[in-house]
Design an enzyme around this catalytic site. Structure first.
Site, short mmCIF file in Angstrom:
data_model
loop_
_atom_site.label_atom_id
_atom_site.label_comp_id
_atom_site.label_asym_id
_atom_site.label_seq_id
_atom_site.Cartn_x
_atom_site.Cartn_y
_atom_site.Cartn_z
N ARG A 149 60.25 -44.78 13.36
CA ARG A 149 61.34 -43.86 13.36
C ARG A 149 60.59 -42.33 12.96
O ARG A 149 61.24 -41.50 11.93
CB ARG A 149 62.43 -43.89 12.48
CG ARG A 149 63.64 -44.65 13.03
CD ARG A 149 63.34 -45.93 13.14
NE ARG A 149 64.70 -46.82 13.10
CZ ARG A 149 64.69 -48.03 13.61
NH1 ARG A 149 63.66 -48.75 14.13
NH2 ARG A 149 65.92 -48.59 13.69
N CYS A 150 59.29 -42.18 13.22
CA CYS A 150 58.63 -41.00 12.72
C CYS A 150 58.67 -39.86 13.91
O CYS A 150 57.80 -39.88 14.71
CB CYS A 150 57.10 -41.56 12.58
SG CYS A 150 55.93 -40.21 11.97
N SER A 151 59.62 -39.20 13.57
CA SER A 151 59.92 -37.98 14.55
C SER A 151 58.81 -37.20 14.78
O SER A 151 58.67 -36.50 15.92
CB SER A 151 61.22 -37.43 14.03
OG SER A 151 61.25 -37.01 12.95
N ALA A 168 55.27 -44.78 17.15
CA ALA A 168 55.72 -43.91 16.22
C ALA A 168 57.16 -44.12 16.17
O ALA A 168 57.78 -44.04 15.17
CB ALA A 168 55.23 -42.50 16.36
#
Length: 294
Positions: free
Chosen positions: A83-85, A79
């Site tokens: 950059r999928c926070s 993730a």
């Protein structure tokens, strides 16, 4: 907007007690832990949610060669590449719940070397999968203290690709952080206390990005002029088209500027953060050999 998605009104999100098949699914989710925002949004398509949930359950909770905490750490690595926070924060919490070492969450450099060895194939699968070769697999399976067994590696690669894809779903559906993620706790990449949170468009980074866009647009103008001259388009029409494209492009600044992904609590899971997608073939160049199944 209220609810789990930025794009979908709360009233359209299925609730418990509605559709009977969905109700059973949500009960199963609750028994396994909780109903997260991905499940709530995906509940718009109960059959798909059922398949998705079974896959998730098999990957993360059923028997397999990898211990549970390592599965969640691999999900974090995947993730973070996109950059999928939302997913990073979610699996940081899950990692701790299954007994993971909190020190690993300081960054990839604190994880065992065996996990760090996945970094190269993780970034390739995330951004340029056509560059993966058998040598990448051989290097991970090579006998040694930090080597992977074939069964472990298969599960790790499935987890990586699964979470690369799921990150796209999260972005495409505008999934918002869970309440506990959004409260600014230490495990939340959404924490507004991050020093980098003020770096969006306010500082010099925004100015630099705009200058880069201007330069890019000038180069595009030259290319378009050459192309349009061949098509017999007038200079006035050409200028109008260019100004329209320029305005629209400037309304969408560089993703690296607006994206909070490069905050320290995601950057720490990235090595070579500048590595990203690049067309594997460009017009006018000799195309590399590719296998096509159509």
């Amino acid at each position: 907007a209220r609810g789990p998605s930025t794009f979908i009104p709360l009233g359209e999100i299925p609730q418990e007690g509605g559709d009977s098949s969905l109700h059973q699914l949500l009960k199963a989710f609750v028994s396994a832990g909780r109903v997260d925002h991905v499940a709530m949004v995906m509940g718009l398509h109960p059959q798909y949610l059922s398949s998705f949930w079974k896959t998730q359950y098999l990957l993360l909770r059923m028997d397999g060669p990898l211990p549970y905490h390592k599965r969640h750490y691999i999900a974090i690595m995947a993730a973070a590449r996109h950059r999928c926070s939302y997913l990073v924060g979610l699996h940081m919490g899950e990692f701790l719940q299954v007994g993971g070492n909190p020190a690993w969450l300081r960054g990839l450099h604190c994880a065992p070397q065996k996990l760090r060895n996945l970094n190269e194939i993780n970034k390739l699968l995330a951004h340029r999968p056509w560059l993966v070769t058998k040598e990448h697999i051989e290097a991970l399976l090579k006998p040694g203290e930090d080597s992977w067994s074939l069964a472990e590696l298969v599960q790790a690669l499935v987890l990586l690709t699964h979470y690369h894809s799921l990150a796209s779903f999260v972005f495409g559906c505008g999934i918002k952080p869970e309440e506990e993620q959004d409260m600014g706790n230490s495990c939340s990449p959404h924490s507004d206390s991050s020093p980098a949170s003020d770096d969006s468009m306010g500082g010099s980074g925004g100015t630099d990005a705009m200058q880069e866009v201007e330069m890019l647009m000038e180069r595009m103008k030259l290319l378009q002029e050459n192309q349009l001259e061949e098509e017999g388009v007038t200079q006035e029409e050409m200028a109008t088209r260019f100004e329209l494209e320029k305005t629209e492009s400037l309304l969408v600044p560089s993703s690296d500027v607006l994206d909070p992904s490069l905050r320290s609590n995601i950057r720490c899971f990235l090595e070579d953060p500048e590595f990203g997608y690049k067309d594997f073939t460009r017009r006018g160049e000799q195309a590399p050999p590719t296998f096509r199944a159509q």
